[in-house]
Design an enzyme around this catalytic site. Structure first.
Site, short mmCIF file in Angstrom:
data_model
loop_
_atom_site.label_atom_id
_atom_site.label_comp_id
_atom_site.label_asym_id
_atom_site.label_seq_id
_atom_site.Cartn_x
_atom_site.Cartn_y
_atom_site.Cartn_z
N ARG A 89 0.54 -1.35 0.03
CA ARG A 89 0.10 -0.10 0.06
C ARG A 89 0.77 1.16 -0.25
NH1 ARG A 89 -4.99 -0.52 3.91
NH2 ARG A 89 -3.29 0.41 5.59
N ARG A 167 -11.78 8.16 -0.02
CA ARG A 167 -11.03 7.04 -0.33
C ARG A 167 -10.52 7.10 -1.68
NH1 ARG A 167 -15.89 4.39 1.79
NH2 ARG A 167 -16.40 3.66 -0.02
#
Ligand SMILES: [Zn+2]
Length: 215
Positions: A89, A167
């Protein structure tokens, strides 16, 4: 041995694509999201931690994600390879990952933000059994009711337009350095995620040079 990473924004169908590859090529599908969901359902200590973080509307921290992945990879149960989804990530995790696992390819499902909005905001969830629905692709037979248990279909608490925008920008910000590092290694395969599930799957197989699956 095939070692793949699949990347894509939520709603890009990466979980579905990863599962199709798993079935066809005997890969182990390592989904960080699925691992966390399993812990929440089994009421483990980690599950309680994850639940608390999500209830506060926050993302599970990188350290926790990293630990889960390391533990899962440590099982070494892949004979034909793996496809990992939801990791790495950030840049640091990507470097660690590339050094440790010598990735063959990164499948990057591309989906324009507008299409993400359209897909994500049409998602529904059964309030009783947790089955997922999508008002575009998998409509329930009776409006607002679960096909399996008859439970009421609800919108996920975090599927509001505002939460989605946050997001999305978080995704782009975090994904950029990860993709850059993978691109330097020339392992990234960009695949258009707007096509149908089957079309996307065959585009992935083609770009990865995968043979037709065994009988
Ligand atoms: Zn249900």
């Amino acid at each position: 041995m095939r070692k793949y990473v699949i990347m894509g924004v939520q709603g890009s169908g990466k979980g579905t694509q990863a599962k199709m590859l798993r079935e066809a090529y005997d890969l182990v599908h390592i989904s960080v999201g699925d691992i966390f969901r399993w812990h929440v359902r089994q009421h483990t200590k980690l599950g309680a931690q994850v639940k608390r973080i999500m209830a506060a509307g926050e993302l599970v921290g990188d350290d926790l994600v990293e630990e889960v992945v390391r533990r899962r990879m440590g099982i070494h149960d892949w004979n034909y390879g793996f496809i990992i989804d939801g990791f790495p990530r950030n840049g640091r995790q990507t470097e660690f990952f590339m050094e440790s696992y010598d990735i063959d390819a990164v499948v990057h499902l591309e989906l324009p933000d507008d299409e993400v909005r359209r897909r994500v905001l049409s998602r529904r969830l059964c309030s009783s059994c947790g089955m997922d629905y999508n008002l575009i692709a998998d409509r329930p037979e009776v409006e607002g009711r679960c096909d399996i248990c008859g439970g009421e279909l609800i919108t996920r608490a975090d599927d509001t337009p505002e939460a989605l925008e946050s997001r999305l920008s978080d995704y782009h910000e975090k994904t950029r350095p990860v993709l850059e590092l993978f691109r330097r290694k020339e392992v990234v395969h960009d695949v258009d995620g707007r096509a149908s599930v089957e079309e996307v799957q065959s585009a992935i197989r083609k770009t990865l040079g995968l043979p037709s699956p065994r009988g």
